[in-house]
Design a protein around this motif. Structure first.
Motif, PDB file in Angstrom:
ATOM      1  N   ASP A  72       0.841  -1.197   0.000  1.00 10.72           N
ATOM      2  CA  ASP A  72       0.000   0.000   0.000  1.00 10.72           C
ATOM      3  C   ASP A  72       0.874   1.245   0.000  1.00 10.72           C
ATOM      4  O   ASP A  72       1.981   1.248   0.559  1.00 10.72           O
ATOM      5  N   VAL A  73       0.367   2.302  -0.622  1.00  7.41           N
ATOM      6  CA  VAL A  73       1.008   3.609  -0.487  1.00  7.41           C
ATOM      7  C   VAL A  73       0.227   4.425   0.529  1.00  7.41           C
ATOM      8  O   VAL A  73      -0.975   4.217   0.719  1.00  7.41           O
ATOM      9  N   ILE A  74       0.922   5.356   1.190  1.00  4.71           N
ATOM     10  CA  ILE A  74       0.293   6.238   2.170  1.00  4.71           C
ATOM     11  C   ILE A  74       0.596   7.686   1.790  1.00  4.71           C
ATOM     12  O   ILE A  74       1.473   7.946   0.959  1.00  4.71           O
ATOM     13  N   SER A  75      -0.129   8.605   2.394  1.00  3.12           N
ATOM     14  CA  SER A  75      -0.002  10.016   2.009  1.00  3.12           C
ATOM     15  C   SER A  75       0.949  10.800   2.903  1.00  3.12           C
ATOM     16  O   SER A  75       0.950  12.032   2.882  1.00  3.12           O
ATOM     17  N   GLU A  76       1.757  10.099   3.696  1.00  7.27           N
ATOM     18  CA  GLU A  76       2.772  10.772   4.503  1.00  7.27           C
ATOM     19  C   GLU A  76       4.121  10.105   4.274  1.00  7.27           C
ATOM     20  O   GLU A  76       4.196   8.900   4.052  1.00  7.27           O
ATOM     21  N   LEU A  77       5.173  10.890   4.304  1.00  4.85           N
ATOM     22  CA  LEU A  77       6.529  10.375   4.085  1.00  4.85           C
ATOM     23  C   LEU A  77       7.084   9.851   5.405  1.00  4.85           C
ATOM     24  O   LEU A  77       7.051  10.555   6.422  1.00  4.85           O
ATOM     25  N   ARG A  78       7.598   8.611   5.381  1.00  2.00           N
ATOM     26  CA  ARG A  78       8.179   8.012   6.580  1.00  2.00           C
ATOM     27  C   ARG A  78       9.462   7.291   6.221  1.00  2.00           C
ATOM     28  O   ARG A  78       9.463   6.375   5.400  1.00  2.00           O
TER      29      ARG A  78
END
Length: 208
Positions: A141-147
């Motif tokens: 999955d992709v998420i909308s925050e950079l980690r």
């Protein structure tokens, strides 16, 4: 037997050399001056083969094996984008971060914090023996925050299936086992070894 990479992308060069550590591998720009390659194929396979063919022809050395990678990320919520345009998603001359931020913005425009996605890697092998292409995939999955700051490209927003950390947070040894590129390169190794075997036995006679 020299294996030449049809790329000058430093992140890809590091990763491929690490994965093919037991072979003599170097980017084509160590042999000839770098040049623009027009990637006008419709699939990862087509673009990988285009790059490998062009570099093989430019080198003018029939003894080398050229391998080229074309890879990218496909996001379900974006109807498979950026796909084959992953490296230039942010526009002409876009950096990895430009591409990454555009994908994050595209998710936010749809008011999404996450979406299923997958990486694809196509590895083309071109030599005097012919042409081949192998593939590897990684789902998650992709998420909308950079980690995380480990890796490159879209790594800081991609969480592989079965994990809670992004590729930007996971250690390299874990990433290597999950990587779409490492899966494709494992198959490419088999083909490279077959070429090596054929060349070492070329012209040998069987005594009965």
């Amino acid at each position: 037997m020299k294996v030449v990479l049809a790329t000058s992308n430093k992140g890809k060069v590091r990763e491929i050399i690490d994965l093919l550590h037991d072979r003599e591998v170097f980017p084509y720009t160590e042999v000839i001056e770098g040049f623009e390659i027009i990637e006008d194929g419709d699939t990862f396979k087509e673009n990988a083969l285009i790059k490998a063919r062009v570099v093989y022809a430019a080198l003018g050395d029939s003894d080398v094996i050229v391998i080229a990678d074309d890879s990218g990320i496909s996001v379900d919520a974006l109807e498979g984008a950026p796909g084959i345009y992953s490296a230039r998603y942010g526009g002409e001359g876009a950096s990895d971060r430009d591409n990454l931020l555009k994908l994050v913005e595209a998710l936010k425009e749809k008011r999404l914090n996450t979406s299923p996605a997958h990486y694809t890697a196509a590895i083309a092998i071109v030599s005097r023996e012919g042409e081949n292409c192998v593939h590897g995939w990684m789902h998650g999955d992709v998420i909308s925050e950079l980690r995380g700051e480990n890796g490159f490209g879209y790594d800081p927003i991609f969480i592989p299936d079965g994990y809670k950390q992004t590729l930007g947070e996971l250690p390299n040894d874990v990433k290597k086992g999950l990587s779409h590129r490492s899966k494709a390169l494992e198959l490419a190794k088999i083909l490279i070894d077959q070429i090596k075997f054929l060349r070492s036995h070329a012209g040998s006679a069987v005594i009965r």
